[in-house]
Structures are given as C-alpha cells and as structure tokens.
Design a protein around this motif. Structure first.
Motif, PDB file in Angstrom:
ATOM      1  N   ALA A 169      -2.200  -3.493  11.360  1.00 32.14           N
ATOM      2  CA  ALA A 169      -3.336  -4.465  12.361  1.00 32.14           C
ATOM      3  C   ALA A 169      -4.735  -3.487  11.104  1.00 32.14           C
ATOM      4  CB  ALA A 169      -3.284  -5.202  13.455  1.00 32.14           C
ATOM      5  N   LEU A 170      -5.821  -4.304  11.196  1.00 31.91           N
ATOM      6  CA  LEU A 170      -7.143  -3.402  10.581  1.00 31.91           C
ATOM      7  C   LEU A 170      -7.570  -3.777  11.948  1.00 31.91           C
ATOM      8  CD1 LEU A 170      -8.745  -2.279   8.325  1.00 31.91           C
ATOM      9  CD2 LEU A 170      -9.628  -5.237   7.985  1.00 31.91           C
ATOM     10  N   PRO A 171      -8.174  -2.111  12.427  1.00 35.64           N
ATOM     11  CA  PRO A 171      -8.942  -2.490  13.867  1.00 35.64           C
ATOM     12  C   PRO A 171     -10.246  -3.425  14.011  1.00 35.64           C
ATOM     13  CG  PRO A 171      -9.019  -0.241  12.400  1.00 35.64           C
ATOM     14  CD  PRO A 171      -8.058  -1.581  11.770  1.00 35.64           C
ATOM     15  N   THR A 172     -10.824  -3.872  14.880  1.00 35.61           N
ATOM     16  CA  THR A 172     -11.854  -3.867  15.279  1.00 35.61           C
ATOM     17  C   THR A 172     -13.287  -3.328  14.257  1.00 35.61           C
ATOM     18  OG1 THR A 172     -11.921  -3.981  16.855  1.00 35.61           O
ATOM     19  CG2 THR A 172     -11.159  -5.774  16.680  1.00 35.61           C
ATOM     20  N   HIS A 173     -13.119  -2.172  14.517  1.00 38.84           N
ATOM     21  CA  HIS A 173     -14.415  -0.928  14.473  1.00 38.84           C
ATOM     22  C   HIS A 173     -14.010  -0.777  12.652  1.00 38.84           C
ATOM     23  CE1 HIS A 173     -11.509   2.403  13.675  1.00 38.84           C
ATOM     24  NE2 HIS A 173     -11.085   1.681  15.622  1.00 38.84           N
ATOM     25  N   ALA A 174     -13.379  -1.684  11.728  1.00 37.47           N
ATOM     26  CA  ALA A 174     -13.447  -0.784  10.752  1.00 37.47           C
ATOM     27  C   ALA A 174     -14.451  -1.132   9.774  1.00 37.47           C
ATOM     28  CB  ALA A 174     -12.157  -1.628  10.517  1.00 37.47           C
ATOM     29  N   SER A 175     -15.143  -1.115   9.066  1.00 30.99           N
ATOM     30  CA  SER A 175     -16.436  -0.789   8.825  1.00 30.99           C
ATOM     31  C   SER A 175     -15.896  -1.684   7.185  1.00 30.99           C
ATOM     32  CB  SER A 175     -16.567   0.937   7.571  1.00 30.99           C
ATOM     33  OG  SER A 175     -15.323   0.998   6.487  1.00 30.99           O
ATOM     34  N   ARG A 176     -16.744  -2.355   6.720  1.00 33.91           N
ATOM     35  CA  ARG A 176     -16.928  -2.427   5.093  1.00 33.91           C
ATOM     36  C   ARG A 176     -16.005  -2.273   4.301  1.00 33.91           C
ATOM     37  NH1 ARG A 176     -21.896  -6.354   2.891  1.00 33.91           N
ATOM     38  NH2 ARG A 176     -20.396  -7.860   1.534  1.00 33.91           N
ATOM     39  N   LEU A 177     -15.927  -1.389   4.292  1.00 34.75           N
ATOM     40  CA  LEU A 177     -15.635  -0.285   3.060  1.00 34.75           C
ATOM     41  C   LEU A 177     -13.909  -0.316   3.529  1.00 34.75           C
ATOM     42  CD1 LEU A 177     -15.709   0.766  -0.050  1.00 34.75           C
ATOM     43  CD2 LEU A 177     -16.502   3.104   1.772  1.00 34.75           C
ATOM     44  N   GLU A 178     -13.800  -0.254   4.391  1.00 32.51           N
ATOM     45  CA  GLU A 178     -11.957  -0.172   4.998  1.00 32.51           C
ATOM     46  C   GLU A 178     -11.664  -1.828   4.992  1.00 32.51           C
ATOM     47  OE1 GLU A 178     -12.143   3.352   8.632  1.00 32.51           O
ATOM     48  OE2 GLU A 178     -13.051   1.908   8.836  1.00 32.51           O
ATOM     49  N   ARG A 179     -12.448  -2.754   5.621  1.00 30.79           N
ATOM     50  CA  ARG A 179     -12.075  -3.519   4.464  1.00 30.79           C
ATOM     51  C   ARG A 179     -11.437  -4.524   3.842  1.00 30.79           C
ATOM     52  NH1 ARG A 179     -13.028  -6.822   9.583  1.00 30.79           N
ATOM     53  NH2 ARG A 179     -14.110  -5.980  11.463  1.00 30.79           N
ATOM     54  N   ILE A 180     -12.192  -3.426   2.837  1.00 29.58           N
ATOM     55  CA  ILE A 180     -12.189  -4.249   1.374  1.00 29.58           C
ATOM     56  C   ILE A 180     -10.752  -3.874   0.976  1.00 29.58           C
ATOM     57  CG2 ILE A 180     -12.837  -4.119  -0.835  1.00 29.58           C
ATOM     58  CD1 ILE A 180     -16.098  -4.787   0.441  1.00 29.58           C
ATOM     59  N   TRP A 181     -11.335  -2.522   1.506  1.00 24.84           N
ATOM     60  CA  TRP A 181      -9.563  -1.430   0.856  1.00 24.84           C
ATOM     61  C   TRP A 181      -7.879  -2.375   1.464  1.00 24.84           C
ATOM     62  CZ3 TRP A 181      -6.726   0.728  -2.553  1.00 24.84           C
ATOM     63  CH2 TRP A 181      -5.492   1.530  -1.650  1.00 24.84           C
ATOM     64  N   HIS A 182      -8.460  -2.356   2.982  1.00 21.76           N
ATOM     65  CA  HIS A 182      -7.154  -3.253   3.356  1.00 21.76           C
ATOM     66  C   HIS A 182      -7.419  -4.437   2.553  1.00 21.76           C
ATOM     67  CE1 HIS A 182      -4.678  -4.249   6.687  1.00 21.76           C
ATOM     68  NE2 HIS A 182      -5.211  -5.316   6.301  1.00 21.76           N
ATOM     69  N   TYR A 183      -7.585  -4.919   2.256  1.00 28.40           N
ATOM     70  CA  TYR A 183      -6.922  -6.857   1.508  1.00 28.40           C
ATOM     71  C   TYR A 183      -6.333  -6.073   0.031  1.00 28.40           C
ATOM     72  CZ  TYR A 183      -8.776  -8.990   5.620  1.00 28.40           C
ATOM     73  OH  TYR A 183      -9.178  -9.093   7.010  1.00 28.40           O
TER      74      TYR A 183
END
Length: 306
Positions: free
Chosen positions: A2-16
């Motif tokens: 799962a993606l952590p709640t404190h993830a940055s915007r760049l981390e969220r983009i890379w995750h998806y």
C-alpha cells in the motif's frame, strides 16, 4: 504494497505508473492463454471469434469440440451412449488414449525423477561434498540446454543401445522425461534444505537411529513440501513435453502434446483448443497446490506467521 499516507506527489505518480506497467505486463502474458478458453466453445470450426460470439448469442457457443475429444477415433460414435459406448470411447478414442499415455508416462517419470532428485539434493546440500557446484551444474543442465539438443542426444543414445528392442513399453519416454524432471526436483528440494537444521539428524543418530530411519522420521516430514512441489513440477514437465516424444516415442506412444502436434500438422480443429483449456485448468490446479505447499513449508520452518 500500500502507498503510505505521507508519500509525495512524485511517489504517488510513480506508484500508479508502476501498477499500470505491471498490469499491462500481466495482460500481455496471460491474454493468449485466456483467449483460448472462450474460443474452445465456438460453435463454428474457426479459431476466431464469430459475430454470434461477439454478440453473446447462445447459438454461437457449443461444447461440440469437447464432445469430439470423446468420439474422435471411436468405432461407432453415433451409437446410444450406454456402457458399450463408453467402453468404445475408453478403448478407441484417440484423445482418451493420448491422455492415458500421458498419465502413465507422467506418473512413472515423476516417481523416478522425485526419487533420484531427492537423493541428489540431500547429497548436494551437505557442505563437505566435494565438487558439489560442478555436480549441481551437470545435474540441472537438462533444464538449461535447449530441448532439441537433449532430444537429439537421447535419440542417438537410445538407438545405440537398442532400447526399443527391450520390450518394455514407454521405457524410453519415461527415462527421457525423468531426465527433464530431475533438475526441478533438485532445485525445489535443495531450496527446502537451505533452512534445514542438521543438528536434528545428528541428534537422531546419537539416539541410535540408522540413516534410513533418520531420513524417514526426521528429514522427510520437514522437506516433504519441497519434495511434493518438485514432483508436481516434474509431472507438469512430462505432461506438457512434446519434442522428446517426437524423437524417442513409438507410434503407439501418443501423448496429449504429440496428439495436439499431429492435429495442428494434419488438420486444424478447434478440439485442440478444448484440450488446451483442460490443460490450463490442470496447470492452475497444480500451481495452486505448489503455492499451498510452499506456504506450509514456510510455516514449518518458522519463516512466516502461523
């Protein structure tokens, strides 16, 4: 993960993006297999989706090709489906005979590969064994060397010793498939023995147990998941193999893959898709069993929560 709640915007983009890439790769690998299943119910003798199938019209679907697996090669396929009809199917149907041959060859080659592979893995797992890396490389070479080379070598070797004149049915194919299955048994059993506590065998010996008793009552229960997993891989290898059978198998040793090969070469029939669907279901069942055994092995060795 799962993606952590404190993830940055760049981390969220890379995750998806990562999830999308994984999904596309999965679809690329699985789509050719999944497409076979609905095509096996095609009412028409085609290898493509018909207009009725695309419109989900019930008349566009049929189990005729599954029925053909039972009737192809029968003496009287139009007879009433009673006891004599099923006897005719069991004795004369080409696909049923191929399935029987595959099961016979698969079972005997699996037993042979499992016994020899387990013994080899037990020896290779001991650090004091000399030249174990070279021996390991030689034993798993059938899994690495192109199958056509293995088949050609077995063909000339069997011809030189005249194995076809020994009068033992399936012997050449069984030995060849056992050769291909042994590396899988060695790898799975060796992986299981990595976490094995050899102090247990020393304790058993100190209590007066002989090596056979130690193996059967101490080692075997703990490595059994790895042994069964290797046996399943060996069986699947034998069940799906076609190149070696073409080289060393006799005319009366038609296995399912060889029958499929003959069907593609002589006449393209959607019955092959029906067989492929059944093989996919069998493979899924075997892989599920392997995964359950792997998890059980991890629980026994304390590598995962109970």
């Amino acid at each position: 993960m799962a993606l952590p709640t404190h993830a940055s915007r760049l981390e969220r983009i890379w995750h998806y993006t990562y999830l999308t890439i994984c999904t596309l790769i999965f679809l690329f690998l699985i789509a050719p297999i999944l497409v076979v299943i609905p095509l096996s119910f095609n009412a028409e003798p085609y290898f493509t989706f018909t207009e009725k199938m695309l419109k989900l019209d019930p008349t566009g679907f049929s189990t005729r090709w599954y029925d053909l697996l039972l009737t192809f090669g029968m003496t009287d396929p139009e007879a009433p489906r009673g006891w004599s009809w099923w006897t005719d199917t069991w004795s004369n149907a080409a696909w049923i005979n191929a399935a029987k041959n595959s099961v016979i060859v698969g079972l005997f080659s699996t037993v042979l590969a499992t016994c020899l592979g387990t013994i080899a893995a037990l020896g290779l797992s001991r650090p004091e064994m000399p030249g174990r890396r070279i021996i390991m490389a030689i034993l798993i070479s059938p899994m690495i060397v192109p199958i056509i080379i293995v088949a050609t070598g077995l063909f000339f070797f069997y011809s030189s010793i005249g194995i076809q004149n020994w009068g033992i049915p399936y012997l050449g194919v069984i030995l060849a498939h056992a050769t291909l299955g042994i590396p899988f048994v060695i790898i799975t059993v060796t992986a299981t023995l990595v976490g094995f506590d050899h102090s247990l065998t020393r304790a058993s010996a100190s209590l007066g147990a002989d090596p056979v008793t130690t193996f059967m009552r101490v080692q075997m229960p703990l490595i059994l998941p790895g042994v069964v997993s290797g046996a399943l891989f060996a069986f699947v290898t034998s069940f799906d193999e076609v190149v070696v059978v073409l080289f060393v198998g006799g005319l009366d040793e038609q296995t399912i893959p060889r029958q499929m090969w003959n069907g593609i070469r002589e006449q393209i029939s959607p019955a092959i898709l029906s067989v492929a669907t059944i093989l996919v279901l069998i493979s899924i069942a075997l892989l599920t069993t392997v995964e359950l055994l792997r998890r059980r092995s991890e629980r026994l060795r304390g590598m995962s929560p109970q």
